[in-house]
Design an enzyme around this catalytic site. Structure first.
Site, PDB file in Angstrom:
ATOM      1  CG  ASP A  76      -1.966   1.107   1.143  1.00 14.18           C
ATOM      2  OD1 ASP A  76      -2.765   1.219   2.083  1.00 14.18           O
ATOM      3  OD2 ASP A  76      -1.959   1.869   0.160  1.00 14.18           O
ATOM      4  CG  ASP A  81      46.387  26.714   0.859  1.00 16.17           C
ATOM      5  OD1 ASP A  81      46.311  25.895   1.799  1.00 16.17           O
ATOM      6  OD2 ASP A  81      45.858  27.832   0.895  1.00 16.17           O
ATOM      7  CG  ASP A 106      45.840  25.127   5.313  1.00 21.20           C
ATOM      8  OD1 ASP A 106      46.841  25.677   5.798  1.00 21.20           O
ATOM      9  OD2 ASP A 106      44.788  25.747   5.046  1.00 21.20           O
ATOM     10  CD  GLU A 113      78.694  44.242  53.656  1.00 24.84           C
ATOM     11  OE1 GLU A 113      79.823  43.794  53.784  1.00 24.84           O
ATOM     12  OE2 GLU A 113      77.716  43.856  54.323  1.00 24.84           O
ATOM     13  CG  ASP A 135      79.888  40.042  56.959  1.00 23.14           C
ATOM     14  OD1 ASP A 135      79.427  40.848  56.112  1.00 23.14           O
ATOM     15  OD2 ASP A 135      79.653  40.125  58.179  1.00 23.14           O
ATOM     16  CG  ASP A 138      79.521  41.786  62.990  1.00 22.15           C
ATOM     17  OD1 ASP A 138      78.533  42.025  62.260  1.00 22.15           O
ATOM     18  OD2 ASP A 138      79.443  41.121  64.031  1.00 22.15           O
ATOM     19  CB  CYS A 190      56.762  40.314  69.603  1.00 23.09           C
ATOM     20  SG  CYS A 190      57.068  39.455  68.038  1.00 23.09           S
ATOM     21  CB  CYS A 230      55.705  36.260  70.446  1.00 25.90           C
ATOM     22  SG  CYS A 230      57.244  36.032  69.528  1.00 25.90           S
TER      23      CYS A 230
END
Length: 1726
Positions: free
Chosen positions: A739, A976, A1051, A1351, A1371, A1436, A1483, A1486
C-alpha cells in the site's frame, strides 16, 4: 634491380646523387636501407625503375609498417634516407618553386635602395662556435678520398640523423626554416637561378657542424666556410616586416630557434604569429586536439633549444598541464640520454633538458644538430601525452540544434567541432552519434528516440530531414486541437508509427535488400562468395593462397621452410585475444587470464570495444568478454587501475559473487572530461579473495541473473491480482498487500498474536474511513523479506481488517520504485532499457526480468549503484579521548531575525556540502553568526564546554618552519589544501558530541538539530587532528623520496629539490596520496614560479623576506595595543636586523600598571624605534642554506645585549636574547654564552646540524680566561665539534656592531692584589655602614633598612675614598658576587630604585678607575685566628656597639630575629623578668602563640640518649616536603627534625640515620603504632643498632606527649619567623633549621642552660633534694628519697630500695627539706 650488379649500381647512383647535394652517406648504410625496403615492399625490386610516384608509394608502405609494428621494427635512419632521396627526385616541389620565386623577387644586395632599412648582421658566435678555415692546398688520392668519404659519412651522421624521428616529408611553411639549406641546393639542382652573390647562398653543405672539432674525438675539423652573410634570411625579413606593420609581440618573445648561416650559428626569434595561433589553439581546442598537435608537429621541425620549449609550454599551457608536460619531457629526455650513452653519442641528459652547466641559453647553441631534433622529439611526445582538457566537454555541450535549424546543419557543426578536438575518427563518430541525439531539439529527439541505439548518423539525418519549422507548426496545431502537450503528441505519433511498422510486410530482405521475401528464404543466403587470392605472402612470386603454395624458394632465391599440412586445410584462425581480457568478443573465463608479473595481486581487465565517456553519460557498463564462475572458494573484488584514474576514468568498485556465471562487466564514468577508451585498453583489475560465509543464506544460485553483489529490484505489472508480499516479523510470517498510500503499516487484529503487547495509540488513523483511538504495537518489531532486506517498525492494529497492509515505512526500506507512463518517468525507463509496448527486459523481449544496472549521476532510474564510492580508502581523523561520557547540553541562545536567516542559509550550505548531518544527539552547543568586513556571514559554534570534557592533545608542531632551511638553488612547488578542516571527517563516534540546534522566533517550530561530520572550527584538538591526518597522507611520499625537502605546516605544503624532474614526479605522487585520503588541492593556489607566498614569506630565487608589514601607530593607546604590536614584531624579528637596544624604548612602555586597559603613550624614542623597524623590514634579505658550503654562527657585540646571526654570504636567521634577563646582574660574557647556547640549539632545530664554526668577539687569551672562570661559557661550548674563531668577514652587515663599546673585565681582579690597601666593610639593617681602611675605622648612618644595601653604600664610599689599588673584604657573599660582575653588566635588571642607583654609581666609578681592585668574601663570626677575621669582626662590632645603648635594645633586636620566650631573654641578656615579658608582649607575632601548661606524667630519660620519642607531623606549606620527622631527647629536650616526602619505613630510617650523625644512638626509642614503625624492616633496623624499641597504647597520643608538644613548639616557631625575614631565602630547609636553632640553643631553663647545653654539657654533682611521695596504687607514703628530675607537673624519684626510678605526679610529692632559693624557682619550659 634483381641482380647483384644492378643493386650495386643503384647504391652507387644514390651515393653520387646525395654526395652531389653535399651529403655523404656510407654505402653500407645504403645497402642496409635498401634491404629493409625490399623486406617491407617485396614488389619494389621488380619495378625496375624508380621515380617520384614509386618512391612515395614506398614511403606510404614504410609508414604503414611503422604504424603496425612500432618504432622498434624500423631502423632509425630509414625515414631520413627516404626523405633525402625523395628531395632528390622531386624537382617540381611547390615549396621549392615558391621559395625560388621569393628569392628572385629580392633585389640585388649590392644595389639596395635607400628606402630599405639596413639590417644588422647577426652577432658573432661565441668563441666555441668559431671555425678555422681549412688549408686549400691539401690534396688526396682516390683511395684516400674514398676512405675519407666513409669517415665523413659517419661524421655527418648527426647532421641529418634528427630526421629519423619524423613521420613525413618536411613540406609545410613552418618546416621551411629548418630545411633552408636543403631546399636551396634543391632549387639549384632544379635549374632555378639564384642571386649571383656567392656570399648570400654559398654552395656549401646544408648543415655544417657548428660545434668545436674537439667534440668528436679522433676526427679532423671540417673544411672552413666563407664569412657569414650580412643579409637577412627570408624568415628574418618576414619577422622584421611583421614588426614594422605594428604586430604586437606576445609572450613568445623568448622563443628563438638556432639557425646556421655558413659557419656561424645565430639565435633568431620565431614568427610570433605562428606561436600566437598555437596559444589560441590550446585555449580553444585543448593542447591535445588534432589541430593543436599539427601545429606542434610543425613547430617541432625548428631547431629549438630546451629553454625555448619550456617557454613555449609555459605560455600556452595552464599551470597543471605545464607541470605534467615538464615531468613527461624530463622522462623522455632521460630515455633518449640512455640511448645516446649506449650508442656513444655525446648528447647528455643535462644538455637535453637545459639544466646544470647548460642552463644558460648561450650555452645551448653549442649542441650537435641532431641534439635539437632529439629535444624537439621529446617535447612533442610529452605534449601528446597531456590529458584531454575537461573544459572541451562544455564546448561540445554548447553545440545544440536551434528550434528552426535543419538537422543536417546541426550535425555538420557538431562534426566540425569534434574533428578539431578529437584525433580518433572512430571514437569521434561514436561521440558524434551520442551528441547528435542528446543536443538535438525536442522534435528531432522524439523522432530519433526509437532508433538512437540502432541507427547511425546517416539514418539520423534521413529521419530528421523533413523536420523543420512547418513540421513543428503542425505538431503544435495537433497538440492544441487534442488538448495535449507537444511531447505527448510526439509520443503518440511515435507509438502509432511503431505499430504501423509491425503490421506492414513491405520491408525488404535483410540479405539481398529486395522486397517480397524474408531473409530466411532468401536464395542468396546460402550462396558462397568467391574470393580471389592476392600476392602470396609466403613466396611473393604469384597470386595464390599461402596454403596452396608449393614453392621451396622465395622470389630472391632464398629457401623456404616446408608448409605444415600442405594437403590439409587447418582451422580458421580465431579472434585475437589478450592476456588481460578479450577484445574479439569470444567467451573467456577467469582461468584464461594471465597475471602481468609473478607478484601481481590482481587480474587486469579491458574493454572489448571503443567507448567514449562524457560527464553527461554518468556510469556506463563496459563488457570485458570474461565470464564466471570464479574459482571455488573465492569472491572477486573489481577495482580500478591507477593508470586509468590518472587519465580521469573513474572505475566504480564492485563485488563478483562466487556463483555468478554471467559476463563480468566494468562500471566506469568520466566525471570531469571526455575520455576515449580504446578496445583492449586495461582499465580495471579483478582481485580474488577467499570467500567467508557466515549467517543464513538463501538456497539459490545467482547464475547470470545479476551483476554485482545484489540484484535490482523486481518490477511488477499492475493486474487484477493484488501485489502481495510475505514478511517475517519477529520469527512469525505475515502476508500483506503493498500500500503505497499508507504512511505506516497496519496489521489485522485477527493476525496479531495474542502474546504480543499492544497499547492505545496517541493519534488517530485516517484513511478511507477514520478510526479513533486505534491500537499500536508497544515495542519495535523487526521485519525481514526473502531477499534479505530488514528493518524495524511499529505497526497499527485494526479490527475487521481483511488483509495486512505494508505501508511506506517498509517499502522505503526495501527500495521499491513506482513506474508511471508520464514523460519524465518514460525518459528514465527508456534510458534503462525499456521498449515501448514490450515492457522491461535485457533482451528487449518484453519479459519482466531484473534490469541491467545503468544508474545515472543524479541517482534516478532503476537499480542504483553506489556512485559516491571509488577504490579509495575510507579515512577519518583519530578518535578523541574523553574525560567523561556524560552529555554536555548548553542551551541555544536566541538570535535576531537577521542573524537567524543568515544561520539558516549557512546551515543549509554546510548540509549540502556534507559537512553536517541531522542529529538526535544528547549533546548541544550554541551557535552564533558574525558578519565579516566583506559583508558575508560566518557560522561559529561555542565549544568551550565540550573542550573541557576532552583530553587535550599536545601540539605536533610547536614552531613555525623557516624557509632558510630550504636547500639553496632548489626547484620549489607550494600547494595549499582547500578547506582542510572540512575535508577531514570526524571519527564516527565523536560526531554526536558536536551537535547544535537552529532556533526559531517565538518557538514557532521545533529546533532543527544537526551535528558536524568534519573537524569543527573552535574545537581544541582540530589543529592537532588536522596536522596528524595530513602528515599520515603524505608519509608515503617522504618514504619514497627521502632526498625530497618536504615541509608541511597545517594546510600548507612545500616541496623542494635540486632535481626538477624528481620534484615533479614527487608532486604527481603527492597529489595521488592526498586525493586518496580525501584532501583537495586548491588549483588556484598551486605555485610553481617565483615569487612564492608561503607562511607569510615571499620566496625569491636567492633570497626571501617577510611580506611587507605596515606598522599602524594611530591606535596605540593601551597596554594591550602595545603588547600586540610587540608580539607581531617579535614574530618577524628572527628575519630582521633588530638588536635589543633598538627596541628598548618600546619595551620600557610595557612597564608599569599590569591592567591591559591601562593607558600608554608612544614616546619620541618609541617613534624612532618604530622607524628603525620599518627600515629593517624594507632592507631585509634572508637567504637559503647551501648545505654543500660552510656556514657559521656569528656573535655581534651590540649594546645592552649581544646579537647572534646564522650566516652564509647573507643572514640565515637572527638570534636575540629575551628582553627581560633571568638575573638582575649578568656580565656581558655571560650573555654571550647564553646566545651561543641558543644559537647552537636553533641551528640543530632548524637545520639539523651544529654550526661548522662560531665566531665570538673575544681574542684567544680572553677565551682561555672565560673557559677558566666562567661556568656558563664552558657549558655553552660543551661537546661542540666545530671551530671557534674571532675573525669576522669584511661584510658591512656584520661590521655594524664593531663600533660599539664592548667591555671585558679590566679593573676587577679575580685574585688578591699584592701590597695593596686592605679594606673591610660591613652594614647593618639599622642603617649603619662601617668601613675600616688600613686599621682606621669609619662609620655612617644611612636611611637604608636592608643590610645588603647598606653594605653597597659602604663599598661605594670605599671606591671614592681609595683611588689606588686595594683588597676589600666583606662577609656578604651577595655583595661580593655582584661586585665581581658589575663591571661588565650591560643591563641592571633590578626593580629597586635604591639598588639600581647604587649599582649604577659603582659601575661608573669602576669604569673611571685607573688602578685594579679585588673584592673578597670572608665568613662572619668565625673562630679562626688571623688578621682578616679580626678585621671583619671589628667592622661587625662597629655596626652594633654604636647603637646598642642598653641590654634591653639588644634583647629586642635578638627577639625580632629569633622570637625567643621571655624566660630565655631574661637569662641571656641579664634583664628583669618584666622587661623580658614586655618585649615579648610588644612583638606583633608571639602573643598569639602563648600556651597553657599541661600537667601529666610521661617517662623521661635520666641522661642524654637514654630515651627518645619519635613521631611525624605535617606542615602543608612545605609542599612535597610536608612530612616532618621529629625526634626529642626526653632528658634534655634536644630536638632533631628532618624533611621528607613521605612517612614510610624508609623515610623513618633516613630520619634516624640523620639524627644518629649529630646526636648519637639512643638506648630506647619510643614511637606510636604507625605502619612505618611497626614494620619488620624497622624492627631489624633497631635490632642492628641495639636500640630497644617500644610503642605506646594504640590510638592514645598521651604516651607520646613530649614529642607531640615538640610538634607544637616547632610549628609556633615557624609561624613566628615567617613574617619579615630577610636573612635567607624562604625555603623549607632554611625555615626548619632556623626554628631548631632557636629551640635548641636560644631557649634557656631555670639554670640558664639551653637544650644543647643540657645534652652535651657536663653533669652537675650538686646534692639532690629529698621528698616524700605517695604511691597511687597503694595510697601509701614513702621516703624521703632523692629527686632526679623535677619538671612541670611531674617528678622523678629514685627510691633507695628500688632498682629503677619512679615517675610520680607532682601533686603526690611533698618536700622533705627546704630547697635553697625556692621562691625564685620556675618550672621547666615545657
Amino acid at each position: 634491380m634483381g641482380h647483384t650488379h644492378s643493386r650495386q649500381l643503384f647504391v652507387h647512383m644514390l651515393s653520387v646523387m646525395l654526395k652531389h647535394r653535399g651529403i655523404t652517406v656510407s654505402k653500407t648504410k645504403l645497402i642496409n636501407f635498401l634491404s629493409f625496403i625490399e623486406e617491407v615492399c617485396p614488389w619494389f625490386p621488380r619495378e625496375g625503375t624508380v621515380n617520384l610516384e614509386t618512391w612515395k608509394k614506398v614511403g606510404e608502405q614504410i609508414r604503414t609498417h611503422y604504424t603496425l609494428h612500432g618504432p622498434e621494427k624500423v631502423p632509425v635512419e630509414t625515414l631520413s634516407f627516404w626523405t633525402l632521396i625523395r628531395d632528390c627526385l622531386d624537382f617540381d616541389n611547390d615549396e621549392l618553386k615558391r621559395l625560388g620565386n621569393l628569392l628572385k623577387q629580392e633585389e640585388d644586395p649590392l644595389h639596395t635602395p635607400d628606402s630599405v632599412p639596413s639590417y644588422d648582421p647577426p652577432p658573432p658566435p661565441p668563441p666555441s662556435l668559431k671555425m678555422h678555415p681549412s688549408d686549400n692546398d691539401d690534396s688526396l688520392s682516390s683511395t684516400d678520398e674514398a676512405e675519407l668519404d666513409e669517415e665523413a659519412a659517419k661524421y655527418h651522421q648527426e647532421d641529418w640523423g634528427f630526421l629519423a624521428q619524423e613521420k613525413g616529408a618536411l613540406t609545410s611553411k613552418d618546416e621551411l626554416v629548418e630545411c633552408f639549406k636543403n631546399l636551396t641546393i634543391a632549387l639549384q639542382n632544379a635549374g632555378i637561378q639564384l642571386p649571383s652573390n656567392n656570399n648570400t647562398f654559398p654552395s656549401a653543405p646544408p648543415f655544417p657542424p657548428a660545434y668545436t672539432p674537439t667534440v668528436m674525438a679522433g676526427l679532423d675539423p671540417p673544411p672552413g666556410f666563407p664569412p657569414p652573410s650580412k643579409h637577412m634570411s627570408p624568415l628574418q625579413k618576414a619577422l622584421r616586416q611583421a614588426q614594422r606593420l605594428g604586430e604586437v609581440v606576445s609572450d613568445f618573445s623568448l622563443a628563438f630557434p638556432v639557425f646556421e648561416n655558413n659557419n656561424q650559428r645565430y639565435y633568431e626569434s620565431l614568427p610570433f604569429k605562428q606561436l600566437k595561433e598555437l596559444k589560441i589553439a590550446c585555449s580553444q581546442y585543448g593542447p591535445t586536439a588534432p589541430f593543436t598537435i599539427a601545429m606542434i608537429e610543425s613547430l617541432g621541425t625548428q631547431a629549438l633549444p630546451p629553454n625555448d620549449w619550456k617557454q613555449t609550454a609555459r605560455a600556452c599551457l595552464s599551470g597543471g598541464d605545464y607541470l605534467l608536460w615538464k615531468s613527461e619531457f624530463f622522462e623522455q629526455c632521460a630515455r633518449i640520454a640512455d640511448v645516446n650513452r649506449q650508442q656513444g653519442i655525446q648528447t647528455s641528459y643535462e644538455m637535453l633538458i637545459g639544466e646544470g652547466p647548460y642552463q644558460a641559453t648561450d650555452t645551448q647553441l653549442n649542441f650537435l644538430p641532431g641534439a635539437y631534433a632529439q629535444i624537439s622529439n621529446a617535447a612533442r611526445q610529452a605534449w601528446k601525452k597531456l590529458p584531454s582538457s575537461s573544459t572541451k566537454t562544455e564546448d561540445l555541450s554548447k553545440v545544440r540544434q536551434g528550434p528552426d535549424e535543419p538537422y543536417q546543419d546541426f550535425v555538420a557543426r557538431l562534426l566540425d567541432t569534434i574533428g578539431k578536438i578529437m584525433s580518433d575518427e572512430k571514437a569521434g563518430m561514436v561521440l558524434a552519434k551520442q551528441l547528435a541525439f542528446e543536443n538535438a531539439n525536442s522534435a528531432c529527439q522524439a523522432a530519433l528516440r526509437p532508433y538512437r541505439k540502432k541507427g547511425d548518423l546517416s539514418d539520423f539525418i534521413r529521419i530528421c530531414a523533413d523536420i523543420g519549422p512547418s513540421y513543428m507548426q503542425g505538431i503544435a496545431m495537433a497538440a492544441a486541437l487534442q488538448g495535449k502537450s507537444i511531447k505527448e503528441v510526439l509520443f503518440q505519433q511515435q507509438a502509432r508509427n511503431k505499430k504501423g511498422l509491425q503490421k506492414s510486410g513491405n520491408s525488404g530482405c535483410f540479405v539481398c535488400g529486395q522486397p517480397g521475401h524474408r531473409a530466411a528464404v532468401c536464395p542468396q543466403k546460402h550462396q558462397t562468395s568467391v574470393n580471389t587470392p592476392n600476392l602470396c605472402p609466403r613466396c611473393k612470386k604469384g597470386k595464390h593462397w599461402a596454403r596452396d603454395c608449393r614453392s621451396k624458394t622465395d622470389v630472391q632465391g632464398n629457401p623456404l621452410p616446408p608448409v605444415s599440412g600442405n594437403l590439409g586445410e587447418g582451422p580458421a584462425p580465431g579472434p585475437e585475444t589478450m592476456l588481460w581480457g578479450n577484445t574479439a568478443g569470444s567467451k573467456r573465463t577467469i582461468a584464461d587470464l594471465c597475471r602481468a608479473t609473478r607478484g601481481s595481486a590482481g587480474l587486469d581487465l579491458c574493454a572489448t570495444s571503443y567507448t567514449v565517456l562524457t560527464p553527461e553519460m554518468g556510469v556506463q557498463t563496459l563488457a570485458t568478454g570474461v565470464f564466471g564462475p570464479l574459482p571455488p572458494g573465492t569472491v572477486g573484488l573489481l577495482l580500478g587501475r591507477s593508470s586509468a584514474s590518472l587519465k580521469g576514468i573513474l572505475i566504480h568498485p564492485g563485488v563478483i559473487d562466487s556463483d555468478y556465471t554471467g559476463e563480468i562487466k566494468i562500471l566506469a564514468s568520466a566525471p570531469n572530461k571526455i575520455i576515449v577508451i580504446n578496445a583492449g585498453q586495461r582499465i580495471a583489475q579483478l582481485l580474488l579473495v577467499p570467500l567467508v560465509i557466515q549467517g543464513k543464506t538463501i538456497n539459490r544460485d545467482r547464475q547470470d541473473k545479476g551483476f554485482g553483489s545484489s540484484d535490482a529490484y523486481w518490477v511488477q505489472n499492475v493486474t487484477e491480482a493484488r501485489p502481495e508480499l510475505e514478511l517475517r516479523i519477529n520469527a512469525n510470517f505475515f502476508r500483506g498487500v503493498l500500500d503505497t498510500g499508507a504512511d505506516i503499516s497496519v496489521i489485522s487484529d485477527k493476525y496479531w498474536p495474542t502474546t504480543w503487547p499492544k497499547q492505545m495509540a496517541i493519534s488517530t488513523l485516517q484513511g478511507i474511513g477514520q478510526t479513533t483511538n486505534p491500537e499500536q504495537s508497544s515495542s519495535l518489531l523487526t521485519w525481514k523479506d526473502k531477499d534479505g532486506h530488514t528493518g524495524q517498525f511499529k505497526p497499527y492494529i485494526l479490527p475487521y481488517l481483511p488483509v495486512n497492509l505494508w505501508g511506506r515505512d517498509i517499502l522505503s526500506k526495501m527500495g521499491v520504485y513506482l513506474y508511471s507512463p508520464s514523460p519524465t518517468v518514460t525518459d528514465l525507463m527508456l534510458d534503462q532499457g525499456l521498449l515501448p509496448n514490450q515492457g522491461l527486459g535485457k533482451q528487449h523481449q518484453g519479459i519482466i526480468l531484473p534490469l541491467d544496472l545503468k544508474p545515472n549521476q543524479d541517482r534516478k532510474g532503476l537499480g542504483c549503484f553506489p556512485l559516491g564510492t571509488s577504490d579509495s580508502p575510507v579515512t577519518h581523523a583519530d578518535p578523541i579521548d574523553w574525560k567523561s561520557e556524560e552529555p554536555v547540553w548548553v542551551d541555544q541562545w536566541p538570535l535576531t531575525q537577521e542573524k537567524l536567516s543568515a544561520a539558516q542559509q549557512l546551515v543549509q550550505e554546510q548540509l549540502r556540502l556534507g559537512h553536517i548531518e541531522p542529529s538526535t544527539s544528547a549533546w548541544n552547543s550554541p551557535i552564533f553568526v558574525i558578519k565579516k568586513k566583506s559583508g558575508k556571514w560566518r557560522l561559529l559554534q561555542d565549544l568551550r564546554k565540550v573542550n573541557e570534557t576532552m583530553m587535550h592533545m599536545g601540539a605536533l608542531q610547536p614552531g613555525l618552519p623557516t624557509p632558510s632551511a630550504i636547500p639553496d638553488k632548489s626547484y620549489i612547488i607550494v600547494i595549499d589544501l582547500k578547506d582542510c578542516f572540512y575535508t577531514i571527517p570526524l571519527a564516527p563516534q565523536d560526531c554526536k558530541r558536536f551537535a547544535f540546534s537552529l532556533p526559531s522566533v517565538n518557538f514557532k517550530e521545533p529546533m532543527q538539530r544537526y551535528q558536524w561530520r568534519v573537524l569543527p572550527q573552535g574545537m581544541t584538538n582540530s589543529p592537532t587532528l588536522c596536522q596528524k591526518f595530513v602528515a599520515t597522507a603524505i608519509a608515503p611520499v617522504r618514504q619514497r623520496f627521502p632526498q625530497l625537502y618536504l615541509v608541511h605546516y597545517m594546510d600548507d605544503i612545500l616541496l623542494a629539490h635540486t632535481d626538477e624532474h624528481l620534484l615533479y614526479q614527487a608532486f604527481s605522487i603527492l597529489k595521488q596520496h592526498l586525493s586518496l585520503n580525501g584532501l583537495v588541492i586548491a588549483d588556484e593556489k598551486i605555485q610553481t614560479h617565483f615569487p612564492y607566498n608561503y607562511l607569510g614569506f615571499s620566496l625569491y630565487p636567492r633570497v626571501y623576506n617577510t611580506q611587507l608589514v605596515k606598522l599602524q601607530t594611530d591606535h596605540l593607546k593601551t597596554l594591550n595595543d602595545f603588547q600586540k604590536l610587540l608580539g607581531d614584531i617579535n614574530w618577524i624579528r628572527p628575519y630582521l636586523k633588530l638588536p635589543t637596544y633598538t627596541l628598548q624604548p618600546l619595551f620600557d612602555i610595557l612597564k608599569g600598571d599590569s591592567d591591559p586597559a591601562s593607558p600608554r603613550t608612544l614616546s619620541l624614542e618609541g617613534r624612532t624605534a618604530l622607524q628603525s623597524i620599518e627600515e629593517a623590514i624594507r632592507q631585509q634579505q634572508i637567504t637559503y642554506c647551501d648545505y654543500q658550503r660552510s656556514w657559521g654562527l656569528y656573535i655581534l657585540p651590540t649594546p645592552r645585549a649581544p646579537t647572534g646571526v646564522l650566516y652564509q654570504d647573507k643572514p640565515l636567521r637572527w638570534i636575540y636574547l629575551s628582553a627581560t634577563p633571568t638575573k638582575h646582574l649578568l656580565p656581558y660574557y655571560e650573555l654571550v654564552a647564553k646566545i651561543i647556547a641558543k644559537g647552537r640549539h636553533e641551528a640543530i632545530q632548524y637545520f639539523g646540524m651544529e654550526p661548522p664554526f662560531i665566531c665570538v668577539p673575544y681574542a684567544l687569551e680572553q677565551q682561555d680566561w672565560l673557559f677558566q672562570f666562567s661556568d656558563n661559557w664552558s657549558i655553552a661550548f660543551a661537546n661542540y665539534p666545530g671551530q671557534i674563531t674571532h675573525h669576522y668577514p669584511s661584510d658591512k652587515l656584520l661590521q655594524f656592531a664593531s663600533s660599539h663599546a664592548f667591555i671585558f673585565p679590566k679593573i676587577v681582579r679575580r685574585q688578591p692584589i699584592p701590597e695593596a690597601t686592605l679594606i673591610f666593610t660591613d652594614g647593618s639593617s639599622n642603617g649603619t655602614a662601617a668601613l675600616i681602611i688600613n686599621h682606621q675605622t669609619y662609620y655612617a648612618q644611612t636611611s637604608f633598612s636592608s643590610a645588603q644595601v647598606v653594605e653597597l653604600f659602604a663599598v661605594h664610599q670605599a671606591l671614592l675614598t681609595v683611588p689606588t689599588s686595594f683588597n676589600l673584604f666583606t662577609d656578604s657573599s651577595y655583595v661580593v658576587g655582584a661586585l665581581q660582575m658589575i663591571e661588565t653588566v650591560p643591563i641592571i635588571g633590578t626593580t629597586s630604585p635604591e639598588v639600581l642607583n647604587l649599582f649604577t654609581l659603582i659601575q661608573q666609578v669602576l669604569h673611571c678607575r685607573q688602578h685594579p681592585c679585588f673584592f673578597g668574601h670572608i665568613r662572619a663570626h668565625s673562630t679562626l685566628p688571623g688578621a682578616l677575621v679580626q678585621g671583619n669582626h671589628t667592622a661587625d662590632v662597629l655596626t652594633k656597639q654604636v647603637f646598642f645603648q642598653s641590654a634591653i635594645d639588644a634583647a629586642r633586636k635578638s627577639h625580632d630575629l629569633h622570637h625567643q620566650n621571655s624566660h630565655s631573654l631574661r637569662l641571656q641578656f641579664k634583664i628583669s623578668r618584666e622587661a623580658a615579658r614586655q618585649i615579648v608582649k610588644s612583638c606583633s607575632t608571639c602573643p598569639q602563640f602563648f600556651v597553657l601548661p599541661q600537667y601529666g606524667v610521661n617517662p623521661r630519660g635520666l641522661r642524654p640518649n637514654h630515651l627518645w620519642q619519635t613521631d611525624v607531623t605535617h606542615i602543608p606549606q612545605f609542599g612535597r616536603l610536608k612530612y616532618v620527622h621529629v625526634s626529642i631527647d626526653t632528658f634534655s629536650n634536644f630536638l632533631m627534625a628532618s624533611l621528607h616526602t613521605g612517612e614510610s619505613t624508609r623515610h623513618c630510617i633516613q630520619h634516624l640515620l640523620f639524627c644518629f650523625s649529630t646526636s648519637g644512638i639512643p638506648q630506647t626509642l619510643k614511637t606510636d603504632n604507625g605502619p612505618g614503625y611497626t614494620s619488620r624492616s624497622f624492627q631489624r633496623f633497631c635490632l642492628s643498632f641495639q636500640i630497644h624499641h617500644k610503642t605506646g597504647i594504640p590510638y592514645n597520643p598521651q604516651g607520646q606527649g613530649i614529642v607531640e608538644r615538640a610538634h607544637q613548639r616547632i610549628k609556633h616557631q615557624l609561624l613566628k619567623q615567617k613574617k619579615g625575614n630577610e636573612l635567607y631565602s624562604p625555603s623549607p630547609h632554611n625555615a626548619l633549621n632556623h626554628a631548631l636553632y632557636v629551640l635548641n640553643f636560644l631557649t634557656l631553663d631555670t639554670e640558664g642552660n639551653s637544650a644543647a647545653q643540657r645534652f652535651w654539657g657536663e653533669r652537675s654533682s650538686c646534692k639532690k633534694p629529698l621528698v616524700r611521695w605517695k604511691d597511687p596504687l597503694t595510697n601509701l607514703w614513702y621516703g624521703p628519697d632523692p629527686v632526679l628530675i623535677w619538671g612541670r607537673g611531674h617528678v622523678c624519684v629514685f627510691p633507695q630500695d628500688a632498682e629503677a626510678p619512679r615517675w610520680i605526679p607532682e601533686r603526690l610529692v611533698r618536700a622533705a627539706e627546704e630547697l635553697p632559693d625556692a621562691s625564685d624557682a620556675t618550672h621547666d619550659p615545657e
